[in-house]
Design an enzyme around this catalytic site. Structure first.
Site, PDB file in Angstrom:
ATOM      1  N   LYS A 126       0.662  -1.278  -0.047  1.00 37.91           N
ATOM      2  CA  LYS A 126       0.175  -0.176   0.187  1.00 37.91           C
ATOM      3  C   LYS A 126       0.575   1.382  -0.161  1.00 37.91           C
ATOM      4  O   LYS A 126       2.081   1.160   0.403  1.00 37.91           O
ATOM      5  CB  LYS A 126      -0.838  -0.303   0.960  1.00 37.91           C
ATOM      6  N   ASP A 166      -7.241   4.408  -4.349  1.00 38.84           N
ATOM      7  CA  ASP A 166      -7.769   4.448  -3.026  1.00 38.84           C
ATOM      8  C   ASP A 166      -8.557   5.227  -2.706  1.00 38.84           C
ATOM      9  O   ASP A 166      -8.630   6.005  -3.274  1.00 38.84           O
ATOM     10  CB  ASP A 166      -7.040   3.917  -1.431  1.00 38.84           C
TER      11      ASP A 166
HETATM   12  P1  NDP Z   1     -12.910   8.406  -2.978  1.00 38.75           P
HETATM   13  O1  NDP Z   1     -11.913   8.966  -2.851  1.00 38.75           O
HETATM   14  O2  NDP Z   1     -13.367   7.957  -3.930  1.00 38.75           O
HETATM   15  O3  NDP Z   1     -14.520   8.406  -1.775  1.00 38.75           O
HETATM   16  C1  NDP Z   1     -14.026   7.524  -0.191  1.00 38.75           C
HETATM   17  C2  NDP Z   1     -15.608   8.503   0.324  1.00 38.75           C
HETATM   18  O4  NDP Z   1     -15.240   8.956   2.093  1.00 38.75           O
HETATM   19  C3  NDP Z   1     -15.654  10.069  -0.250  1.00 38.75           C
HETATM   20  O5  NDP Z   1     -17.007  10.170  -0.081  1.00 38.75           O
HETATM   21  C4  NDP Z   1     -15.113  10.952   0.984  1.00 38.75           C
HETATM   22  O6  NDP Z   1     -16.278  11.651   1.229  1.00 38.75           O
HETATM   23  C5  NDP Z   1     -15.733  10.188   2.225  1.00 38.75           C
HETATM   24  N1  NDP Z   1     -14.361   9.866   2.875  1.00 38.75           N
HETATM   25  C6  NDP Z   1     -13.331   9.815   3.094  1.00 38.75           C
HETATM   26  N2  NDP Z   1     -12.203  10.300   4.889  1.00 38.75           N
HETATM   27  C7  NDP Z   1     -13.446  10.597   5.349  1.00 38.75           C
HETATM   28  C8  NDP Z   1     -13.586  10.266   6.000  1.00 38.75           C
HETATM   29  N3  NDP Z   1     -12.230  10.717   7.427  1.00 38.75           N
HETATM   30  N4  NDP Z   1     -14.298  10.846   6.765  1.00 38.75           N
HETATM   31  C9  NDP Z   1     -15.829  10.541   6.599  1.00 38.75           C
HETATM   32  N5  NDP Z   1     -15.761  10.421   4.844  1.00 38.75           N
HETATM   33  C10 NDP Z   1     -14.791  10.078   4.788  1.00 38.75           C
HETATM   34  O7  NDP Z   1     -12.212   6.298  -2.217  1.00 38.75           O
HETATM   35  P2  NDP Z   1     -12.616   4.908  -2.217  1.00 38.75           P
HETATM   36  O8  NDP Z   1     -14.007   4.655  -2.830  1.00 38.75           O
HETATM   37  O9  NDP Z   1     -11.892   4.125  -3.636  1.00 38.75           O
HETATM   38  O10 NDP Z   1     -12.539   4.405  -1.516  1.00 38.75           O
HETATM   39  C11 NDP Z   1     -13.371   4.219  -0.071  1.00 38.75           C
HETATM   40  C12 NDP Z   1     -12.843   3.437   1.238  1.00 38.75           C
HETATM   41  O11 NDP Z   1     -13.159   1.842   0.145  1.00 38.75           O
HETATM   42  C13 NDP Z   1     -11.901   3.251   1.865  1.00 38.75           C
HETATM   43  O12 NDP Z   1     -11.278   2.347   3.477  1.00 38.75           O
HETATM   44  C14 NDP Z   1     -10.453   2.631   0.983  1.00 38.75           C
HETATM   45  O13 NDP Z   1      -9.189   2.356   1.211  1.00 38.75           O
HETATM   46  C15 NDP Z   1     -11.685   1.609   0.684  1.00 38.75           C
HETATM   47  N6  NDP Z   1     -11.585   0.241  -0.380  1.00 38.75           N
HETATM   48  C16 NDP Z   1     -10.773   0.760  -1.992  1.00 38.75           C
HETATM   49  C17 NDP Z   1     -11.099  -0.049  -2.535  1.00 38.75           C
HETATM   50  C18 NDP Z   1     -11.059   0.766  -4.406  1.00 38.75           C
HETATM   51  O14 NDP Z   1     -10.938  -0.041  -5.180  1.00 38.75           O
HETATM   52  N7  NDP Z   1     -11.157   2.225  -4.683  1.00 38.75           N
HETATM   53  C19 NDP Z   1     -10.697  -1.632  -2.604  1.00 38.75           C
HETATM   54  C20 NDP Z   1     -10.811  -2.064  -1.279  1.00 38.75           C
HETATM   55  C21 NDP Z   1     -11.370  -0.564  -0.238  1.00 38.75           C
HETATM   56  P3  NDP Z   1     -15.148  13.193   0.682  1.00 38.75           P
HETATM   57  O15 NDP Z   1     -15.962  13.264  -0.709  1.00 38.75           O
HETATM   58  O16 NDP Z   1     -16.130  14.878   1.587  1.00 38.75           O
HETATM   59  O17 NDP Z   1     -13.493  13.413   0.515  1.00 38.75           O
END
Ligand code: NDP
Length: 445
Positions: A126, A166
């Site tokens: 990562k 991510d």
């Molecule tokens: P994105 O950046 O596309 O989206 C993240 C979302 O979560 C946004 O809506 C963001 O809000 C919100 N968010 C982020 N940090 C916080 C926080 N501290 N408090 C509240 N809301 C928050 O990321 P992903 O969708 O790619 O990833 C989301 C999760 O899924 C993570 O845990 C990641 O590790 C996990 N994951 C992702 C994979 C992937 O293929 N992308 C694979 C496996 C796991 P805002 O828009 O306001 O920033």
């Protein structure tokens, strides 16, 4: 806890005492392994547990870039190559202001077992940076990505370490990162990054894979009690890549998503969330979720509150780590929630997990339920290796089969050790065993 496990955890705590997220992830895995350590004394003889808790390599580097005002900005970059027993290190890059070494190590550690569960040849890694793309112009993001890759390119390669997206890293960032990698190395090495745009080497269905995979996993959990999604009320946290496509698949399979969020607040729409609008707001326009109300006046927005206060039958945490605490878990259960399936990594605290399990909630941990993203990343690598591209349906069908298999593997391992439907234990044991066997086979390295 088995005395050997206790000893290893003690050493790990001493070595990493400033990294609570990492220790949380390690503890959760180690706590599941007592029956395996009893069954396989060679694990202690060869000290496999201590080896698996220590990253093979970590790099921390400075990133210097210029913003639109001409100011020189300095950020910190990270890449952890945690375990390469099963293949090239594989795991995303996170760009978020809270990123630090402990966070990257927790994510890389989880990734080892998740990648193992997919049954594919990928090791765990990562990376990321304490950079926030939010509020930055396209050219600032590009300059940051170029500066980041100028350093990272020394450590990655299609047979060595293959980053993906991510939080804060999507197809736009992967494009800029690839462009810089190509410029520096003078090689069109498609398989060095996954999550690429489908116009130039990305896989169809990669963007959808984590969200879809999470819903496929939930579907398998429901099947064990003869249930389906029909009309069930769901809440999804986040509105990023994972959340969006979890919502889309839930809708396609007949569930009703009534709320989702971003880091400012959440929207509630009793009629059901308008997926296309959320996609437009977050994926295309990069706007805040509250703008949803400009189109749907009957929806509600709550700033600064937890989306988990909205009553639902099924919860899909798809935002970030530790977003569901003990208290939130109780609220969810009191409001009638019977299934929790994690799209995010470690979104539930250990106390929250305990509450769900005690209450008999069907609980799918992220390391199993969100493995669809990395699985399709590995399929992207396979397509790149052959300079070929599969159809959306072909990739989606393979994803579906992989998620069914991950579910049945977790279930059978939970049953074998007398804890039927303890998916935490099943995922940890099954994920661990495959990596441990490879480590033993490779000798003392
Ligand atoms: P994105 O950046 O596309 O989206 C993240 C979302 O979560 C946004 O809506 C963001 O809000 C919100 N968010 C982020 N940090 C916080 C926080 N501290 N408090 C509240 N809301 C928050 O990321 P992903 O969708 O790619 O990833 C989301 C999760 O899924 C993570 O845990 C990641 O590790 C996990 N994951 C992702 C994979 C992937 O293929 N992308 C694979 C496996 C796991 P805002 O828009 O306001 O920033």
């Amino acid at each position: 806890m088995h005395p050997y496990i206790e000893k290893v955890f003690d050493i790990t705590c001493k070595r990493n005492h400033t990294e609570p997220l990492f220790l949380q992830a390690v503890q959760e895995v180690l706590e599941s392994l007592t029956p395996v350590v009893e069954e396989h004394p060679e694990l202690e003889e060869l000290n496999v547990l201590e080896r698996i808790c220590e990253p093979e390599r970590q790099v921390i580097f400075r990133i210097v870039w210029q913003d639109d005002q001409g100011h020189i900005q300095v950020n910190r970059g990270f890449r952890t190559a945690f375990n390469g027993a099963l293949g090239p290190y594989k795991g995303g890059l996170r760009f978020h202001p809270t990123v630090n070494n402990g966070m990257i190590k927790f994510l890389a550690f989880e990734q080892i077992f998740k990648n193992s569960l997919t049954g594919l040849q990928i090791g765990g890694g990562k990376g990321g940076a304490d950079f926030s793309p939010r509020g930055r112009s396209d050219s600032e993001v590009m300059r940051f990505c170029q500066a980041f890759m100028t350093e990272l390119c020394r450590y990655i390669g299609d047979r060595r370490d293959v980053p993906a997206g991510d939080i804060g890293v999507g197809a736009r960032e992967i494009g800029y990162l690839f462009g810089q990698y190509k410029r520096i190395t003078n090689r069109y090495e498609l398989g060095v990054l996954t999550g690429k745009s489908t116009e130039w080497g990305g896989s169809l269905a990669r963007k959808e894979a984590t969200g879809y995979g999470c819903v496929y996993f939930a579907q398998e959990m429901l099947k064990t009690s003869g249930e389906a999604f029909d009309g069930k009320t769901c809440v999804v946290s986040g509105s990023g890549n994972v959340a969006l496509y979890a919502m889309q698949k839930l809708e396609q399979l007949g569930a009703k998503v009534v709320a989702c969020s971003d880091s400012d607040g959440y929207i509630y729409h009793e009629k059901g969330i308008d997926f296309e609008l959320v996609r437009q707001i977050k994926e295309v326009d990069r706007q805040r979720i509250r703008t949803y109300l400009e189109t749907h006046k009957d929806a509600k927005y709550k700033a600064g509150c937890s989306v988990w206060e909205v009553p639902c039958q099924m919860a899909f945490p798809c935002a970030t780590q530790n977003e569901i605490t003990e208290d939130t878990a109780r609220v969810l259960i009191d409001n009638g929630c019977r299934l929790v399936c994690e799209g995010a990594n470690m979104p539930t605290t250990p106390e929250g997990v305990h509450i769900f399990q005690e209450a008999g909630v069907l609980y799918g941990p992220g390391k199993a339920a969100n493995a669809g993203g990395v699985a399709v990343s590995a399929l992207e690598m396979q397509q790149n290796a052959n300079w070929s591209a599969w159809t959306f349906d072909e990739v989606d069908q393979r994803l579906h089969k992989i998620m069914e298999k991950i579910h049945s593997t977790c279930l059978s391992h939970s049953q074998k050790y007398g804890r039927d439907q303890d998916y935490v234990m099943g995922a940890n044991i099954a994920g661990f065993l495959r990596v441990a066997q490879a480590m033993v086979a490779h000798g003392v390295v």
